[in-house]
Design a protein around this motif. Structure first.
Motif, PDB file in Angstrom:
ATOM      1  N   ALA A 267      45.870   3.372 -65.651  1.00 39.84           N
ATOM      2  CA  ALA A 267      45.079   2.281 -65.077  1.00 39.84           C
ATOM      3  C   ALA A 267      45.662   1.828 -63.747  1.00 39.84           C
ATOM      4  N   GLU A 268      46.976   1.723 -63.675  1.00 37.45           N
ATOM      5  CA  GLU A 268      47.619   1.300 -62.427  1.00 37.45           C
ATOM      6  C   GLU A 268      47.361   2.311 -61.312  1.00 37.45           C
ATOM      7  N   ALA A 269      47.478   3.595 -61.655  1.00 39.54           N
ATOM      8  CA  ALA A 269      47.260   4.637 -60.648  1.00 39.54           C
ATOM      9  C   ALA A 269      45.809   4.687 -60.197  1.00 39.54           C
ATOM     10  N   VAL A 270      44.877   4.567 -61.130  1.00 36.83           N
ATOM     11  CA  VAL A 270      43.460   4.606 -60.774  1.00 36.83           C
ATOM     12  C   VAL A 270      43.105   3.402 -59.912  1.00 36.83           C
ATOM     13  N   ALA A 271      43.656   2.246 -60.197  1.00 37.43           N
ATOM     14  CA  ALA A 271      43.386   1.064 -59.372  1.00 37.43           C
ATOM     15  C   ALA A 271      43.812   1.308 -57.931  1.00 37.43           C
ATOM     16  N   TRP A 272      44.990   1.896 -57.762  1.00 37.27           N
ATOM     17  CA  TRP A 272      45.446   2.195 -56.394  1.00 37.27           C
ATOM     18  C   TRP A 272      44.561   3.266 -55.761  1.00 37.27           C
ATOM     19  N   GLY A 273      44.283   4.327 -56.504  1.00 36.12           N
ATOM     20  CA  GLY A 273      43.484   5.420 -55.955  1.00 36.12           C
ATOM     21  C   GLY A 273      42.067   5.024 -55.597  1.00 36.12           C
ATOM     22  N   ALA A 274      41.510   4.049 -56.326  1.00 33.17           N
ATOM     23  CA  ALA A 274      40.131   3.626 -56.080  1.00 33.17           C
ATOM     24  C   ALA A 274      40.021   2.570 -54.996  1.00 33.17           C
ATOM     25  N   PHE A 275      41.014   1.675 -54.918  1.00 33.77           N
ATOM     26  CA  PHE A 275      40.847   0.491 -54.068  1.00 33.77           C
ATOM     27  C   PHE A 275      41.731   0.468 -52.824  1.00 33.77           C
ATOM     28  N   THR A 276      42.756   1.317 -52.756  1.00 31.98           N
ATOM     29  CA  THR A 276      43.584   1.327 -51.555  1.00 31.98           C
ATOM     30  C   THR A 276      42.734   1.653 -50.330  1.00 31.98           C
ATOM     31  N   ASN A 277      43.054   1.026 -49.217  1.00 29.77           N
ATOM     32  CA  ASN A 277      42.310   1.197 -47.961  1.00 29.77           C
ATOM     33  C   ASN A 277      40.831   0.823 -48.124  1.00 29.77           C
ATOM     34  N   GLY A 278      40.564  -0.080 -49.068  1.00 26.66           N
ATOM     35  CA  GLY A 278      39.182  -0.495 -49.295  1.00 26.66           C
ATOM     36  C   GLY A 278      38.296   0.624 -49.801  1.00 26.66           C
TER      37      GLY A 278
END
Length: 503
Positions: A267-278
């Motif tokens: 979940a933590e990785a997907v949150a970063w992968g989906a939302f980083t850089n908008g």
């Protein structure tokens, strides 16, 4: 009118100009020329004029120039961070990360260019054993690079650093949304290498017509990073002159979360992968397929991560604005389609869309034929789909015209699942990690493009092979390369090769 070719004596006589403004607050960044076809042709001609001087340097000498460039960028990193933040909109920490990744890839090209350009001896074969054979790797000549706005340093550098290390001169056209970053990148090369002739690395700025002019400008290859739709136009333009291409286009990258995964980590990785850089990342996470037995746990954990995310233009923001204003309407269209098809936003959704910023959105119950699943959104949204097993997850992940990156989370079946995915690169128990590794090749399949950057294969994209064979000695009476071959030669070959090729 100022020159459209930075570090060059070429002047643009009939160009218009455009302003770069910050997506955070519309603050003025700078004014840049729209390079005409004539100005682009002049830039390519100047690169062509000095290509032999650059390519004839020993690889280790070119490496010293790249090293000086890398040190110059690092010494000016605060200036670069500020410029990327203001012109692209991403937070300062993300801008610094982009700079670090850029420098790591330059360093990789420095460290490996001498090896990759080394002449290779090959076996000439039995019939021509009196010859020696070698294969050289040589520069193409002049490479045109067309860069994107979402990673205005890292993405074009993936091609530029390898192309320069291989001995090519480069003409770089940055996105019209981030011309200042591109100009500063080129200026750093010239500042670090004042003894080099102008034209080794130069810049042309403008819009689509400038990019088309570069494609028609007589370069030996085009490296493009951007949307699939723009890539299709570039392909058609390059087809006019049979100019070869490296194309890293859009993605709709899937993540598979198996029942045996570390759910908190996933979940933590997907949150970063989906939302980083908008969400404005071609290799970002846009689709998740999670096994039903852990779906509720994973979804709740992902939503909790999303709740702690705040977009904005200040130092404490998680990510910045949508760099390209038109992208806001594109994201809105996908969310409207999802809602109309029965999709639900557990957080975010249409109400999270503002005039500059979009909040993180987690969608469930979105049909697989919806645009939010089938098309690249390029915004801070992710869809979650429950599946009954890994076979279904793999089938859904592969059922797509985009095939750039992918990820798998599983304690026991990660590599097994990864091997069945159709994509250019896959990460097990993480996301996007390959992008930071200079040795790991990156590129797309299908609508995500073709050709490669990074690693040995990416370096090879900016070289051509040249074979050299040399006759070392005569074999009296046994000469194949002649019109006066003795009749017994063919008979001898027939007997000899019967032993070699018989069943």
């Amino acid at each position: 009118m100022t020159s459209t070719v930075q570090g060059s004596s070429v002047r643009a006589s009939e160009s218009t100009s455009f302003d770069s403004i910050s997506p955070i607050d519309d603050r003025y960044i700078g004014t840049f020329d729209v390079a005409s076809a004539e100005a682009v042709a002049a830039a390519v001609a100047e690169a062509r004029r000095v290509e032999h001087e650059w390519s004839s340097l020993p690889p280790k000498s070119r490496v010293r120039h790249l090293k000086a460039w890398r040190h110059e960028i690092w010494s000016r990193r605060n200036e670069f961070v500020d410029l990327i933040h203001r012109e692209n909109g991403k937070p300062a920490e993300d801008a610094l990360l982009e700079i670090v990744l850029t420098l790591e890839h330059i360093a990789w090209a420095e460290g490996h260019a001498p090896r990759l350009l080394r002449t290779r001896r090959v076996n000439p074969g039995l019939l021509l054993a009196n010859y020696s054979a070698r294969v050289d790797k040589v520069a193409l000549g002049v490479v045109g690079v067309i860069g994107p706005w979402n990673y205005p340093l890292y993405a074009p550098n993936s091609a530029i650093s390898s192309a320069l290390a291989a001995g090519n001169c480069v003409v770089f056209k940055p996105s019209e949304y981030t011309p200042a970053v591109g100009a500063r990148y080129v200026q750093a090369f010239n500042d670090a290498n004042p003894t080099l002739p102008t034209g080794v690395l130069s810049l042309v700025t403008g819009f689509g017509d400038t990019g088309a002019a570069l494609c028609r400008g007589g370069v030996d290859k085009i490296a493009f990073t951007g949307s699939t739709s723009t890539g299709s136009k570039i392909m058609m333009t390059c087809a006019e002159t049979l100019t070869p291409l490296v194309m890293e286009c859009g993605g709709k990258d899937p993540v598979i979360v198996a029942a045996d995964a570390d759910i908190a980590s996933a979940a933590e990785a997907v949150a970063w992968g989906a939302f980083t850089n908008g969400g404005q990342t071609c290799i970002g996470v846009e689709r998740v397929y999670v096994e039903r037995s852990v779906s509720a746990e994973f979804t709740a954990a992902l939503v909790e991560h999303a709740r702690r995310i705040r977009p904005g233009g200040d130092a404490s923001a998680t990510y910045g604005p949508m760099t390209m204003p038109a992208q806001i309407d594109f994201v809105r269209g996908h969310l409207e389609d999802a809602a109309a098809a029965g999709g639900r936003a557990l957080i975010g959704g249409l109400d999270s869309i503002g005039p500059r910023f979009i909040g993180p959105t987690v969608l469930v119950d979105t049909p697989e034929d919806c645009s939010a699943v089938r098309e690249e959104t390029f915004g801070p949204t992710v869809t979650i789909c429950e599946v009954d097993g890994l076979d279904e997850a793999i089938a859904r992940a592969n059922d797509h015209r985009y095939a750039l990156g992918a990820s798998v989370f599983s304690r026991r079946r990660g590599n097994e699942t990864a091997a069945r995915l159709v994509c250019g690169q896959v990460t097990v128990n993480s996301v996007i990690a390959f992008a930071g590794m200079g040795s790991v090749t990156m590129g797309g399949v299908g609508a995500s493009g073709f050709g490669r950057v990074h690693g040995d294969e990416g370096f090879a994209e900016f070289c051509r092979t040249r074979s050299r064979v040399s006759k070392m000695f005569d074999i009296p009476g046994f000469e194949l390369v002649t019109l006066h071959r003795k009749r017994w030669v063919a008979q001898s070959i027939d007997r000899l090769l019967w032993l070699r090729h018989r069943a």
